[in-house]
Design a protein around this motif. Sequence first.
Motif, PDB file in Angstrom:
ATOM      1  N   GLU A   1      25.465  20.444 -50.282  1.00  0.00           N
ATOM      2  CA  GLU A   1      25.508  21.787 -50.860  1.00  0.00           C
ATOM      3  C   GLU A   1      24.244  22.558 -50.441  1.00  0.00           C
ATOM      4  O   GLU A   1      23.137  22.007 -50.463  1.00  0.00           O
ATOM      5  CB  GLU A   1      25.574  21.703 -52.385  1.00  0.00           C
ATOM      6  N   LEU A   2      24.437  23.812 -50.091  1.00  0.00           N
ATOM      7  CA  LEU A   2      23.306  24.660 -49.703  1.00  0.00           C
ATOM      8  C   LEU A   2      22.938  25.536 -50.894  1.00  0.00           C
ATOM      9  O   LEU A   2      23.802  26.235 -51.455  1.00  0.00           O
ATOM     10  CB  LEU A   2      23.688  25.536 -48.510  1.00  0.00           C
ATOM     11  N   ILE A   3      21.671  25.478 -51.279  1.00  0.00           N
ATOM     12  CA  ILE A   3      21.207  26.293 -52.413  1.00  0.00           C
ATOM     13  C   ILE A   3      20.066  27.187 -51.934  1.00  0.00           C
ATOM     14  O   ILE A   3      19.040  26.702 -51.439  1.00  0.00           O
ATOM     15  CB  ILE A   3      20.716  25.401 -53.577  1.00  0.00           C
ATOM     16  N   LEU A   4      20.274  28.478 -52.072  1.00  0.00           N
ATOM     17  CA  LEU A   4      19.263  29.467 -51.687  1.00  0.00           C
ATOM     18  C   LEU A   4      18.545  29.919 -52.956  1.00  0.00           C
ATOM     19  O   LEU A   4      19.191  30.323 -53.930  1.00  0.00           O
ATOM     20  CB  LEU A   4      19.966  30.668 -51.030  1.00  0.00           C
ATOM     21  N   THR A   5      17.222  29.843 -52.941  1.00  0.00           N
ATOM     22  CA  THR A   5      16.464  30.278 -54.124  1.00  0.00           C
ATOM     23  C   THR A   5      15.731  31.576 -53.832  1.00  0.00           C
ATOM     24  O   THR A   5      15.077  31.727 -52.787  1.00  0.00           O
ATOM     25  CB  THR A   5      15.474  29.183 -54.571  1.00  0.00           C
ATOM     26  N   THR A   6      15.876  32.511 -54.775  1.00  0.00           N
ATOM     27  CA  THR A   6      15.180  33.794 -54.690  1.00  0.00           C
ATOM     28  C   THR A   6      14.647  34.136 -56.080  1.00  0.00           C
ATOM     29  O   THR A   6      14.790  33.351 -57.027  1.00  0.00           O
ATOM     30  CB  THR A   6      16.121  34.895 -54.147  1.00  0.00           C
TER      31      THR A   6
ATOM     32  N   GLU B   1      20.144  30.297 -56.580  1.00  0.00           N
ATOM     33  CA  GLU B   1      19.401  30.019 -57.814  1.00  0.00           C
ATOM     34  C   GLU B   1      18.207  30.966 -57.877  1.00  0.00           C
ATOM     35  O   GLU B   1      17.761  31.485 -56.852  1.00  0.00           O
ATOM     36  CB  GLU B   1      18.923  28.563 -57.851  1.00  0.00           C
ATOM     37  N   SER B   2      17.712  31.160 -59.091  1.00  0.00           N
ATOM     38  CA  SER B   2      16.619  32.116 -59.292  1.00  0.00           C
ATOM     39  C   SER B   2      15.383  31.439 -59.862  1.00  0.00           C
ATOM     40  O   SER B   2      15.499  30.498 -60.647  1.00  0.00           O
ATOM     41  CB  SER B   2      17.041  33.191 -60.292  1.00  0.00           C
ATOM     42  N   VAL B   3      14.225  31.967 -59.475  1.00  0.00           N
ATOM     43  CA  VAL B   3      12.967  31.594 -60.118  1.00  0.00           C
ATOM     44  C   VAL B   3      12.353  32.872 -60.679  1.00  0.00           C
ATOM     45  O   VAL B   3      12.575  33.962 -60.132  1.00  0.00           O
ATOM     46  CB  VAL B   3      11.975  30.922 -59.144  1.00  0.00           C
ATOM     47  N   PRO B   4      11.564  32.745 -61.757  1.00  0.00           N
ATOM     48  CA  PRO B   4      10.992  33.960 -62.348  1.00  0.00           C
ATOM     49  C   PRO B   4      10.052  34.679 -61.388  1.00  0.00           C
ATOM     50  O   PRO B   4       9.237  34.046 -60.719  1.00  0.00           O
ATOM     51  CB  PRO B   4      10.217  33.439 -63.571  1.00  0.00           C
ATOM     52  N   PHE B   5      10.196  35.990 -61.333  1.00  0.00           N
ATOM     53  CA  PHE B   5       9.290  36.826 -60.536  1.00  0.00           C
ATOM     54  C   PHE B   5       7.929  36.896 -61.220  1.00  0.00           C
ATOM     55  O   PHE B   5       6.889  36.889 -60.567  1.00  0.00           O
ATOM     56  CB  PHE B   5       9.903  38.231 -60.420  1.00  0.00           C
ATOM     57  N   ASP B   6       7.968  36.929 -62.545  1.00  0.00           N
ATOM     58  CA  ASP B   6       6.737  37.181 -63.293  1.00  0.00           C
ATOM     59  C   ASP B   6       5.927  35.934 -63.622  1.00  0.00           C
ATOM     60  O   ASP B   6       4.736  36.028 -63.849  1.00  0.00           O
ATOM     61  CB  ASP B   6       7.075  37.911 -64.608  1.00  0.00           C
ATOM     62  N   ALA B   7       6.566  34.800 -63.679  1.00  0.00           N
ATOM     63  CA  ALA B   7       5.842  33.576 -64.068  1.00  0.00           C
ATOM     64  C   ALA B   7       6.186  32.484 -63.063  1.00  0.00           C
ATOM     65  O   ALA B   7       7.189  31.798 -63.189  1.00  0.00           O
ATOM     66  CB  ALA B   7       6.255  33.160 -65.475  1.00  0.00           C
ATOM     67  N   ARG B   8       5.329  32.341 -62.036  1.00  0.00           N
ATOM     68  CA  ARG B   8       5.622  31.378 -60.967  1.00  0.00           C
ATOM     69  C   ARG B   8       4.952  30.050 -61.285  1.00  0.00           C
ATOM     70  O   ARG B   8       3.733  29.961 -61.331  1.00  0.00           O
ATOM     71  CB  ARG B   8       5.168  31.938 -59.622  1.00  0.00           C
ATOM     72  N   GLY B   9       5.790  29.043 -61.522  1.00  0.00           N
ATOM     73  CA  GLY B   9       5.256  27.770 -61.988  1.00  0.00           C
ATOM     74  C   GLY B   9       5.004  26.784 -60.861  1.00  0.00           C
ATOM     75  O   GLY B   9       5.247  27.068 -59.679  1.00  0.00           O
ATOM     76  N   ALA B  10       4.532  25.606 -61.256  1.00  0.00           N
ATOM     77  CA  ALA B  10       4.202  24.570 -60.270  1.00  0.00           C
ATOM     78  C   ALA B  10       5.444  24.169 -59.478  1.00  0.00           C
ATOM     79  O   ALA B  10       5.350  23.870 -58.279  1.00  0.00           O
ATOM     80  CB  ALA B  10       3.614  23.359 -60.991  1.00  0.00           C
ATOM     81  N   GLY B  11       6.613  24.180 -60.124  1.00  0.00           N
ATOM     82  CA  GLY B  11       7.850  23.813 -59.433  1.00  0.00           C
ATOM     83  C   GLY B  11       8.141  24.777 -58.296  1.00  0.00           C
ATOM     84  O   GLY B  11       8.631  24.381 -57.228  1.00  0.00           O
ATOM     85  N   HIS B  12       7.836  26.056 -58.511  1.00  0.00           N
ATOM     86  CA  HIS B  12       8.026  27.073 -57.472  1.00  0.00           C
ATOM     87  C   HIS B  12       7.087  26.784 -56.287  1.00  0.00           C
ATOM     88  O   HIS B  12       7.519  26.721 -55.134  1.00  0.00           O
ATOM     89  CB  HIS B  12       7.744  28.451 -58.096  1.00  0.00           C
ATOM     90  N   PHE B  13       5.809  26.549 -56.603  1.00  0.00           N
ATOM     91  CA  PHE B  13       4.832  26.310 -55.530  1.00  0.00           C
ATOM     92  C   PHE B  13       5.109  25.007 -54.782  1.00  0.00           C
ATOM     93  O   PHE B  13       4.725  24.863 -53.624  1.00  0.00           O
ATOM     94  CB  PHE B  13       3.410  26.327 -56.087  1.00  0.00           C
ATOM     95  N   ALA B  14       5.808  24.089 -55.443  1.00  0.00           N
ATOM     96  CA  ALA B  14       6.143  22.833 -54.761  1.00  0.00           C
ATOM     97  C   ALA B  14       7.149  23.087 -53.640  1.00  0.00           C
ATOM     98  O   ALA B  14       7.172  22.374 -52.637  1.00  0.00           O
ATOM     99  CB  ALA B  14       6.719  21.835 -55.767  1.00  0.00           C
ATOM    100  N   HIS B  15       7.963  24.131 -53.798  1.00  0.00           N
ATOM    101  CA  HIS B  15       8.945  24.461 -52.755  1.00  0.00           C
ATOM    102  C   HIS B  15       8.412  25.499 -51.777  1.00  0.00           C
ATOM    103  O   HIS B  15       8.776  25.496 -50.600  1.00  0.00           O
ATOM    104  CB  HIS B  15      10.228  25.023 -53.397  1.00  0.00           C
ATOM    105  N   GLN B  16       7.595  26.433 -52.287  1.00  0.00           N
ATOM    106  CA  GLN B  16       7.092  27.532 -51.445  1.00  0.00           C
ATOM    107  C   GLN B  16       5.611  27.677 -51.777  1.00  0.00           C
ATOM    108  O   GLN B  16       5.247  28.268 -52.784  1.00  0.00           O
ATOM    109  CB  GLN B  16       7.879  28.824 -51.762  1.00  0.00           C
ATOM    110  N   PRO B  17       4.731  27.131 -50.930  1.00  0.00           N
ATOM    111  CA  PRO B  17       3.310  27.026 -51.267  1.00  0.00           C
ATOM    112  C   PRO B  17       2.605  28.354 -51.517  1.00  0.00           C
ATOM    113  O   PRO B  17       1.502  28.369 -52.049  1.00  0.00           O
ATOM    114  CB  PRO B  17       2.707  26.335 -50.043  1.00  0.00           C
ATOM    115  N   PHE B  18       3.225  29.465 -51.127  1.00  0.00           N
ATOM    116  CA  PHE B  18       2.603  30.772 -51.340  1.00  0.00           C
ATOM    117  C   PHE B  18       3.174  31.468 -52.572  1.00  0.00           C
ATOM    118  O   PHE B  18       2.847  32.628 -52.847  1.00  0.00           O
ATOM    119  CB  PHE B  18       2.777  31.648 -50.091  1.00  0.00           C
ATOM    120  N   GLY B  19       4.070  30.776 -53.274  1.00  0.00           N
ATOM    121  CA  GLY B  19       4.667  31.371 -54.475  1.00  0.00           C
ATOM    122  C   GLY B  19       5.638  32.490 -54.136  1.00  0.00           C
ATOM    123  O   GLY B  19       5.906  33.364 -54.950  1.00  0.00           O
TER     124      GLY B  19
END
Length: 221
Positions: free
Chosen positions: A3-8, A39-57
């Motif tokens: 499955e392909l999951i695009l996160t924005t 799938e979505s990640v919060p724009f306003d609160a970028r957590g460690a899980g986000h940085f684990a996938h995209q090191p620049f947040g």
Amino acid sequence: MAELILTTFDWVPEMPRGYVRDLRVRWALEEAKWPYRVESVPFDARGAGHFAHQPFGQVPWLTDGDISIFESGAILMHLGLRSEALMPIDPRGRSMAMEWLFAALNSVEMASVPWSIFVFSGIADEAPGRKLLDNFLGARLTHVEAVLAEREWLAGAFSVADIVMADVLRLVDRFDGLAAHPACRGYVARATARPSFVKAHADQMAHFAAADGTAPAQPQR
Ligand SMILES: N[C@@H](CCC(=O)N[C@@H](CS)C(=O)NCC(=O)O)C(=O)O
């Protein structure tokens, strides 16, 4: 195929809507006709899980089975290597697609992003540095113009290189930076008339509109 999951982001302000780089990935997936989930990640609160996938947040990143990959160019290369709809399979065509994908990012976007930040910020035309950026971008556009005056797509058939180059030039066009470059303008019009772009753009607009309850805007270039 996994499955392909695009996160924005879950939401962004009005201004960047339609230009968030998940659009490049959506566009490629539409061209390849591969199903995917967003799938979505919060724009306003970028957590460690986000940085684990995209090191620049930042966004986007793509999950493909146990692979998580960030940078829109790398994601498009990853997809392009698996679909002839995205990248030619003959060695010459493939190397052309790769060189132009990098050229879009590393020769044109490196000039267009600082220029567009300047223009978007409303910094006066005579402000220090503005002329330098105009000339830097203008030189790059002059060379792209000469190439696009001679060909429909950068690597023969439409490819991921065109997705990135058209997206880069589209932002310049938004701020009227292609007025002196008709071949670049025609190329942007041709690329953004493709049904896959129209769907990807509408889907991104709907995604962000859903977060604030507004109706999606009409598709734009
Ligand atoms: N080079 C990255 C750039 C990603 C990027 O600039 N993403 C923007 C959205 S288009 C972002 O996440 N901006 C938020 C931020 O920089 O904090 C790529 O092409 O994927």
